[in-house]
Design a protein around this motif. Sequence first.
Motif, mmCIF file in Angstrom:
data_model
loop_
_atom_site.group_PDB
_atom_site.id
_atom_site.type_symbol
_atom_site.label_atom_id
_atom_site.label_comp_id
_atom_site.label_asym_id
_atom_site.label_seq_id
_atom_site.Cartn_x
_atom_site.Cartn_y
_atom_site.Cartn_z
ATOM 1 N N VAL A 197 -72.184 13.198 3.924
ATOM 2 C CA VAL A 197 -72.076 14.633 3.663
ATOM 3 C C VAL A 197 -71.699 14.830 2.203
ATOM 4 O O VAL A 197 -70.661 14.335 1.744
ATOM 5 N N ALA A 199 -70.653 17.489 -0.553
ATOM 6 C CA ALA A 199 -70.095 18.840 -0.634
ATOM 7 C C ALA A 199 -69.469 19.064 -2.005
ATOM 8 O O ALA A 199 -69.099 18.120 -2.703
ATOM 9 N N THR A 201 -66.627 20.695 -2.537
ATOM 10 C CA THR A 201 -65.180 20.546 -2.416
ATOM 11 C C THR A 201 -64.857 19.790 -1.132
ATOM 12 O O THR A 201 -65.679 19.749 -0.200
ATOM 13 N N LEU A 203 -63.781 18.813 2.534
ATOM 14 C CA LEU A 203 -63.820 19.563 3.779
ATOM 15 C C LEU A 203 -62.464 19.505 4.468
ATOM 16 O O LEU A 203 -61.800 18.457 4.458
ATOM 17 N N GLN A 207 -63.187 21.927 9.546
ATOM 18 C CA GLN A 207 -64.595 21.857 9.139
ATOM 19 C C GLN A 207 -65.204 20.503 9.510
ATOM 20 O O GLN A 207 -66.330 20.431 10.002
ATOM 21 N N THR A 208 -64.445 19.442 9.263
ATOM 22 C CA THR A 208 -64.930 18.098 9.556
ATOM 23 C C THR A 208 -65.179 17.922 11.048
ATOM 24 O O THR A 208 -66.214 17.374 11.462
ATOM 25 N N LEU A 211 -68.289 19.961 12.093
ATOM 26 C CA LEU A 211 -69.526 19.345 11.606
ATOM 27 C C LEU A 211 -69.849 18.082 12.402
ATOM 28 O O LEU A 211 -71.006 17.852 12.777
ATOM 29 N N ILE A 227 -67.931 11.334 3.309
ATOM 30 C CA ILE A 227 -67.985 12.565 2.518
ATOM 31 C C ILE A 227 -67.951 12.248 1.027
ATOM 32 O O ILE A 227 -67.093 11.501 0.548
ATOM 33 N N VAL A 237 -73.292 22.328 2.011
ATOM 34 C CA VAL A 237 -73.318 20.872 2.127
ATOM 35 C C VAL A 237 -74.755 20.351 2.181
ATOM 36 O O VAL A 237 -75.684 21.078 2.534
ATOM 37 N N SER A 249 -77.076 23.451 0.869
ATOM 38 C CA SER A 249 -76.260 23.681 -0.315
ATOM 39 C C SER A 249 -76.727 24.907 -1.081
ATOM 40 O O SER A 249 -77.897 25.294 -1.022
#
Length: 263
Positions: A197, A199, A201, A203, A207-208, A211, A227, A237, A249
Motif C-alpha cells: 500500500v 500512501a 501519510t 495509515l 484505516q489499516t 483496508l 505500507i 492510496v 490516489s
Amino acid sequence: MGSATTQALAATTAALSAVPSVDLGVARELFAAARTLGESSQLSGALADSSAAPAARAKVVADVFGATFQPATVSLLSTAAQQRWSSSSDLVDGIEELAIRVAAIAEPDADIEGELFGVSRTIAANPELELALGSRLGDATAKGALIETLLSGRTSAATTLIVSSAVQQTRERRVRQLISRAMRLVAQQRGRSVATVIAATPLGRTQTKRLTAALSQRYGTDISLNIVIDRSVVGGVRIEIADDVIDASVASRLHDLRQKLAG
C-alpha cells in the motif's frame, strides 16, 4: 514456467506438508544444496535429466548429500530430484522455494514478510549496497556474511537466512526481485497474500484494519499489508497485490484529469 515445473513444484510442496517437522537447519541445508547444484551444471543436469530413472536420480541425492544432511532434508531433495523439471535451472529454483517454505514453517511467529519488505526497502534506498550484493564480482560467502552482520539482532533468524542465502546465489537475478519472491512464498505458505500500500501519510490503525478486511473479502484470502509512504501520491492510496494494481490516489486522478483536458 513450464507445465512440468508447475507439476514438480506441486509435488515438492505436497512432500513438505507430509514431513512431520522441520527446522531452520533443514532450510539452511536446502539452501546449501541449491548453491551446490547452481555451481555444478553437471550435477544439476544429472538430477534434472528426465531420461534417467527417478530411482537413479534419488540415489545421486543420497550419494552426494546423504552423509552430511538431515534425513528430512535428504527426503525433500530426493522428492525434488525424482520430479520432471522443465530445466535444471527450474530444479534449483524449486529447491530454493522449498528452503523458503521451510524457513516460514520453522519460525511461525516471526513477521518474516514484514522483515523481508523492510530489508528490500533498505536495499532500495542504498544503491551502492544493492550494486555490491548483486555484482558478479566478490566472494559469495562474504556477501552472505555481510547480510548476517547487517541484520543481526534486527530480524528473525529465518529472515536473515533467506536474505543471506539469496545474495549468495543471485544467478543473474536482482536481489530485490529475489526478496519479493521470498515474501510471496512465505505469505503463500502461511495461507495469505501480500499487498503493498503506497500512501501519502501513515495509515491509522482503524484505516489499516478496514483496508485489510476489504482486501481480504475481495481476494478471498488473508492479507498482509506492507505500507510505503510516498508524498507524491498526494492523497488516497495505491495498492499492489499480485498482478493487480488498485490506484485510488489523488495523483492518479489529477493525471487522468490532465489527460482529459489535453484531449
